[in-house]
Motif scaffolding. Structure first.
Motif, PDB file in Angstrom:
ATOM      1  N   HIS A 195      -9.419  -2.434  11.743  1.00 57.91           N
ATOM      2  CA  HIS A 195     -10.548  -2.600  10.829  1.00 57.91           C
ATOM      3  C   HIS A 195     -11.577  -1.489  10.961  1.00 57.91           C
ATOM      4  CE1 HIS A 195      -9.154  -6.948  11.561  1.00 57.91           C
ATOM      5  NE2 HIS A 195      -8.694  -6.583  10.386  1.00 57.91           N
ATOM      6  N   LEU A 245      -7.690   6.793   0.707  1.00 61.52           N
ATOM      7  CA  LEU A 245      -8.199   5.420   0.604  1.00 61.52           C
ATOM      8  C   LEU A 245      -7.064   4.400   0.711  1.00 61.52           C
ATOM      9  CD1 LEU A 245     -10.842   5.837  -2.259  1.00 61.52           C
ATOM     10  CD2 LEU A 245     -11.291   5.462   0.174  1.00 61.52           C
ATOM     11  N   PHE A 270      -6.055  -0.847   7.598  1.00 61.14           N
ATOM     12  CA  PHE A 270      -6.959  -1.998   7.651  1.00 61.14           C
ATOM     13  C   PHE A 270      -6.157  -3.292   7.588  1.00 61.14           C
ATOM     14  CE2 PHE A 270      -9.807  -5.220   5.993  1.00 61.14           C
ATOM     15  CZ  PHE A 270     -11.002  -4.970   6.659  1.00 61.14           C
ATOM     16  N   MET A 312       0.830  -1.207   0.000  1.00 63.48           N
ATOM     17  CA  MET A 312       0.000   0.000   0.000  1.00 63.48           C
ATOM     18  C   MET A 312       0.868   1.262   0.000  1.00 63.48           C
ATOM     19  SD  MET A 312      -3.272  -0.597  -0.181  1.00 63.48           S
ATOM     20  CE  MET A 312      -2.823  -1.814  -1.409  1.00 63.48           C
ATOM     21  N   ARG A 350      -5.925   4.296   4.292  1.00 69.34           N
ATOM     22  CA  ARG A 350      -6.910   3.591   5.129  1.00 69.34           C
ATOM     23  C   ARG A 350      -6.814   2.088   4.899  1.00 69.34           C
ATOM     24  NH1 ARG A 350      -8.536   1.389   8.433  1.00 69.34           N
ATOM     25  NH2 ARG A 350     -10.584   1.296   9.427  1.00 69.34           N
ATOM     26  N   SER A 351      -6.559   1.682   3.665  1.00 64.92           N
ATOM     27  CA  SER A 351      -6.389   0.256   3.360  1.00 64.92           C
ATOM     28  C   SER A 351      -5.154  -0.301   4.056  1.00 64.92           C
ATOM     29  CB  SER A 351      -6.268   0.053   1.843  1.00 64.92           C
ATOM     30  OG  SER A 351      -7.429   0.499   1.178  1.00 64.92           O
TER      31      SER A 351
END
Length: 440
Positions: free
Chosen positions: A67, A55, A62, A19, A58-59
């Motif tokens: 989560h 995004l 996660f 990521m 945030r991934s």
């Protein structure tokens, strides 16, 4: 834990790294041709990049087991609160609010040169602090003030006013940097309500990789961020950043339901060294540091040098409390009397200012004991024809290191091989440093 180490940990680590790699080209494109000193209106494609980066980040979190991120309260707009103050600061996982808000932060200038990470950092327009620039602190404060007074043109600045990681059991003294601009701030508290604490990263705890390993091995990690109401400083607080910081800290501590403590990061460094460092009559250096802070004395090299010059000019003549207050350029107060009492060993109403300078130097730079010893020699050598006697060396080492008279006597005899009755740091430099290194 063994099963998680072989299965969950490598998968999560790989995905998180992927990521970050995925975010790099977007951050690079968004920073190409962008001015570092001005903020241009954000065009459509830059807004798209901003959303994509959020995004991706945030991934990444996660993938690390975070989560769900619980958000309480509402984040203020930049023109309403230019500065966000976050606490408690306990881990590098505290970067989550940064990636959520894309707010600017204050960080070392060297960070922008780190491959991959430097590009991601530059995207959020941080305020860089240069260790090589002696005037960096003033420039940093001026830049924060400039951005804070731009009426919301610049992104919000996110600051952790504690200045170091703690174990979240209390809030330590806030540094004044976030409060010097005297603008409204929004306090933000963060929590990790996990059953097992794998997050906390302090100087005496597990290392960075172990924290990462333990956290990624958890099935789920909880994180909570709460935006408190905007705090607008009063006229008195606008003139007194320390008071402003104290009042904001009190509100944040109440929201966290934790106590506050007057200790700071510098005090933590002293606590680590307190086994060696002592003031006269075994008074705790932490108490001295607390009095230094209450008097508002600046822990800067220029201040140490200024006090040492005044001490040398006195040529060892002891001073009373009124004279001591004039030397410090402080009004006569109970706090100053308490500090004076620390050095009035014989309770005769007099003190040697050189002892104060030695202790002040130790408090300002606890990890540089040899520099303090060198400074002490320059103060005492001026009064004894270029030399330090055994009694003076005992005073120096007792104040700076807590060395007993017996050990000083042996040390002095080992250095003064010519039996001159005095030693100098210049002529006996090699011998002095070698012997002192055996003590520190």
């Amino acid at each position: 834990m063994g099963v998680m180490t072989l299965t969950l940990f490598p998968v999560r680590l790989f995905f998180a790294a992927f990521m970050m790699l995925l975010a790099w080209p977007f951050a690079f494109i968004a920073t190409v041709g962008r001015s570092e000193s001005n903020v241009e209106p954000q065009c459509f494609w830059r807004r798209v990049v901003d959303v994509v980066l959020r995004l991706i980040m945030r991934s990444m979190w996660f993938a690390g087991g975070f989560h769900w991120i619980r958000v309480k309260g509402q984040r203020a707009l930049p023109d309403q609160a230019p500065i966000l103050t976050l606490a408690p600061h306990s881990s590098y996982f505290d970067a989550m609010p940064v990636t959520m808000t894309m707010a600017s932060i204050v960080m070392k200038a060297e960070s922008k040169d780190i491959p991959l990470w430097g590009t991601l950092i530059k995207y959020i327009r941080p305020v860089f602090v240069s260790r090589s620039d002696q005037d960096s602190r003033r420039k940093t404060v001026e830049e924060i003030k400039r951005r804070a007074h731009c009426q919301g043109v610049w992104p919000q600045i996110m600051i952790f006013p504690e200045g170091t990681c703690t174990n979240r059991s209390c809030l330590i003294t806030f540094k004044p940097g976030a409060f010097i601009p005297a603008v409204p701030v929004q306090p933000v508290v963060i929590r990790y309500p996990n059953q097992l604490d794998t997050i906390t990263w302090t100087w005496q705890g597990p290392g960075a990789f172990k924290i990462l390993w333990l956290t990624l091995c958890q099935l789920h990690n909880e994180f909570e961020i709460e935006f408190l109401p905007i705090y607008t400083p009063s006229d008195e607080e606008a003139k007194n950043p320390q008071l402003f910081a104290q009042n904001v800290r009190r509100i944040m501590a109440k929201a966290l339901q934790v106590p506050v403590t007057d200790y700071s990061f510098e005090d933590c460094q002293l606590a680590m060294a307190e086994g060696q460092l002592r003031l006269p009559v075994d008074t705790s250096l932490l108490e001295f540091a607390r009095l230094v802070r209450r008097l508002g004395l600046k822990r800067e090299i220029s201040e140490i040098e200024g006090y040492s010059r005044r001490a040398r000019a006195l040529k060892g003549v002891k001073q009373n409390v009124e004279q001591f207050s004039r030397i410090l350029e402080q009004p006569l107060s109970n706090v100053l009397r308490d500090m004076f009492a620390l050095f009035d060993e014989k309770d005769e109403g007099l003190m040697d200012v050189r002892e104060f300078v030695i202790a002040f130097s130790v408090v300002c730079r606890p990890t540089k004991t040899l520099e303090t010893i060198k400074l002490a020699f320059t103060m005492y050598e001026k009064t004894q024809d270029g030399g330090v006697t055994e009694d003076e060396l005992e005073c120096i080492l007792h104040t700076a290191l807590g060395v007993t008279a017996l050990r000083v006597s042996r040390l002095f005899g080992a250095i003064d091989v010519a039996k001159r009755g005095k030693v100098t740091f210049g002529k006996n430099r090699g011998s002095v440093e070698a012997k002192l290194y055996s003590l520190v």
